[in-house]
Design a protein around this motif. Structure first.
Motif, PDB file in Angstrom:
ATOM      1  N   SER A 288      50.926   3.000  16.961  1.00  0.00           N
ATOM      2  CA  SER A 288      51.499   2.127  16.437  1.00  0.00           C
ATOM      3  C   SER A 288      52.776   1.657  16.962  1.00  0.00           C
ATOM      4  O   SER A 288      53.448   0.645  16.765  1.00  0.00           O
ATOM      5  N   VAL A 289      53.413   2.837  17.596  1.00  0.00           N
ATOM      6  CA  VAL A 289      54.803   2.570  18.234  1.00  0.00           C
ATOM      7  C   VAL A 289      55.136   2.347  19.689  1.00  0.00           C
ATOM      8  O   VAL A 289      56.175   1.923  20.110  1.00  0.00           O
ATOM      9  N   ILE A 290      53.955   1.950  20.054  1.00  0.00           N
ATOM     10  CA  ILE A 290      53.953   1.440  21.671  1.00  0.00           C
ATOM     11  C   ILE A 290      53.869  -0.208  21.796  1.00  0.00           C
ATOM     12  O   ILE A 290      53.055  -0.698  20.951  1.00  0.00           O
ATOM     13  N   LYS A 291      54.941  -0.704  22.218  1.00  0.00           N
ATOM     14  CA  LYS A 291      55.154  -1.945  22.288  1.00  0.00           C
ATOM     15  C   LYS A 291      54.120  -2.611  23.106  1.00  0.00           C
ATOM     16  O   LYS A 291      53.737  -2.059  24.165  1.00  0.00           O
ATOM     17  N   GLY A 314      48.811  -8.997  27.339  1.00  0.00           N
ATOM     18  CA  GLY A 314      48.811  -9.368  28.889  1.00  0.00           C
ATOM     19  C   GLY A 314      47.736  -8.652  29.495  1.00  0.00           C
ATOM     20  O   GLY A 314      47.570  -8.932  30.839  1.00  0.00           O
ATOM     21  N   MET A 315      46.833  -7.867  29.147  1.00  0.00           N
ATOM     22  CA  MET A 315      45.735  -7.045  29.875  1.00  0.00           C
ATOM     23  C   MET A 315      44.521  -7.334  29.441  1.00  0.00           C
ATOM     24  O   MET A 315      44.190  -7.219  28.141  1.00  0.00           O
ATOM     25  N   ILE A 374      48.087   5.111  27.665  1.00  0.00           N
ATOM     26  CA  ILE A 374      48.287   3.653  27.193  1.00  0.00           C
ATOM     27  C   ILE A 374      49.599   3.164  27.306  1.00  0.00           C
ATOM     28  O   ILE A 374      49.952   2.118  27.617  1.00  0.00           O
ATOM     29  N   SER A 375      50.632   4.179  26.911  1.00  0.00           N
ATOM     30  CA  SER A 375      52.053   3.998  27.071  1.00  0.00           C
ATOM     31  C   SER A 375      52.637   3.725  28.378  1.00  0.00           C
ATOM     32  O   SER A 375      53.342   2.351  28.790  1.00  0.00           O
ATOM     33  N   GLU A 376      51.970   4.313  29.588  1.00  0.00           N
ATOM     34  CA  GLU A 376      52.439   4.035  30.770  1.00  0.00           C
ATOM     35  C   GLU A 376      51.749   2.697  31.299  1.00  0.00           C
ATOM     36  O   GLU A 376      52.497   2.047  31.937  1.00  0.00           O
TER      37      GLU A 376
END
Length: 384
Positions: A288-291, A314-315, A374-376
């Motif tokens: 939830s904190v990953i933009k 975008g993906m 996912i963050s990367e």
């Protein structure tokens, strides 16, 4: 490999499942119920013991009303096509799997069956009052998925079951995602028919499914043939469960399923559920904190399972899943999960989702690794 595709099938299987199936193949894999010799009688006893375990777990009236199928899809097809009559009416929800939607659409085309769809909210939850408002004098069946395989939302089967019983309408529950991890009681929940996946939260092998029948419903058969009983009669026997189990059953798979149930009973269903929810809480909070990540369904563990679907800004979801697999060794499922109507309901009909689904053997470290990946991906906009 980090395996987070347990909604499709749980992996790995418990050791006792693998060992039992191997023992069965080596020592007594004869045809059950077809011969009088010792091997056939032994495997038949093993299969009956599995029926008894399932009957106890889900409070089925008696073991003979536990029917083995090849998967949940076959179980649902028996229930739907065996109950709905020409020109009848059925209610189902907008969160259903295609294993419910497609048989009903087929019957609408071939037998004039009419249907009403109870729309869920954006989180995948169906209000029981919505279902009751759709009941008509000619309603022959109500169908509800217990928990969404897309966003994990758990629906109120007990309340809907009470409505169905009050109106004297058979109630079919798709328990593919919940059977083995969430308590289900056919009597208390007023369930007429319960379809289960042996290979998901029951921790058995693929190729195993179950249809549990209450005492008040006897659907027509989907297939007819040899049952090992009443062989001189050209008509299908009415005895249970022979009526629905024509042909040789998956004896090896059922023996494995039996040990999967033993695993659940040994560890404890509540323990497995709490483990899944602990990991789900971490996954939801960290994602939830990953933009750029949008989580579908509830953002808390209330009324949900360890099934978390996301989109990444975008993906393409298939592209994200491919990167997770190829670059990070993380197995998830992307797309529409055989539940396009559910995606239409929650707002992802144009994109699908990336689905993470948790099982009994996942760890905190694996969840943290998935979140990091996912963050990367979000930072770099990685593509295959």
């Amino acid at each position: 490999m980090i395996y987070l595709d347990n909604s499709a099938t749980t992996f790995p299987k418990p050791r006792e499942v693998r060992e039992k199936m191997n023992e069965c193949m080596k020592k007594y894999c004869a045809n059950p119920g077809r011969s009088g010799h010792g091997l056939s009688m032994h495997i038949n006893k093993e299969i009956y013991e599995c029926r008894e375990k399932i009957a106890r777990m889900f409070n089925v009236p008696f073991a003979g009303r536990v029917v083995f199928t090849s998967n949940t899809t076959e179980a649902l097809n028996i229930a739907i096509k065996g109950v709905l009559k020409r020109g009848g009416h059925v209610i189902f929800t907008s969160m259903e799997h295609n294993s419910v939607v497609r048989p009903i659409y087929k019957l609408s085309e071939t037998k004039g069956v009419d249907f009403s769809i109870a729309r869920a909210n954006i989180y995948g939850y169906v209000d029981p009052d919505t279902i009751e408002s759709l009941i008509r004098p000619d309603t022959q069946l109500i169908v509800m998925i217990h928990a969404s395989n897309v966003c994990g939302t758990v629906n109120p089967i007990s309340a809907v079951g009470s409505i169905a019983r009050r109106h004297r309408i058979p109630f079919l529950v798709d328990g593919a995602q919940t059977g083995g991890v969430v308590p289900i009681d056919m009597e208390k929940d007023n369930i007429s028919m319960l379809a289960l996946a042996g290979h998901k939260a029951l921790y058995g092998p693929m190729g195993t499914g179950v249809l549990c029948l209450g005492a008040d419903v006897n659907p027509d058969t989907l297939k007819e043939g040899g049952t090992g009983s009443n062989s001189r009669d050209p008509r299908q026997p009415e005895e249970m469960p022979d009526k629905y189990e024509s042909g040789t059953v998956n004896a090896v798979g059922i023996c494995g399923l039996s040990r999967g149930i033993d695993f659940i009973n040994r560890v404890g269903m509540e323990t497995i559920y709490n483990h899944d929810m602990y990991l789900t809480k971490i996954l939801l909070e960290d994602l939830s904190v990953i933009k750029g990540v949008d989580i579908q369904g509830y953002l808390t563990c209330t009324d949900r399972l360890g099934v978390v679907s996301v989109t990444v800004d975008g993906m393409d979801c298939v592209n994200v899943a491919s990167v997770l697999d190829d670059r990070y060794g993380i197995a998830v499922r992307a797309g529409y999960h055989c539940s396009y109507m559910a995606h239409d309901t929650i707002g992802t009909r144009d994109t699908g989702t990336v689905r993470f689904s948790i099982g009994a053997f996942n760890t905190v470290k694996e969840i943290k690794s998935a979140v990091y990946a996912i963050s990367e991906i979000c930072k770099t906009g990685s593509s295959v």
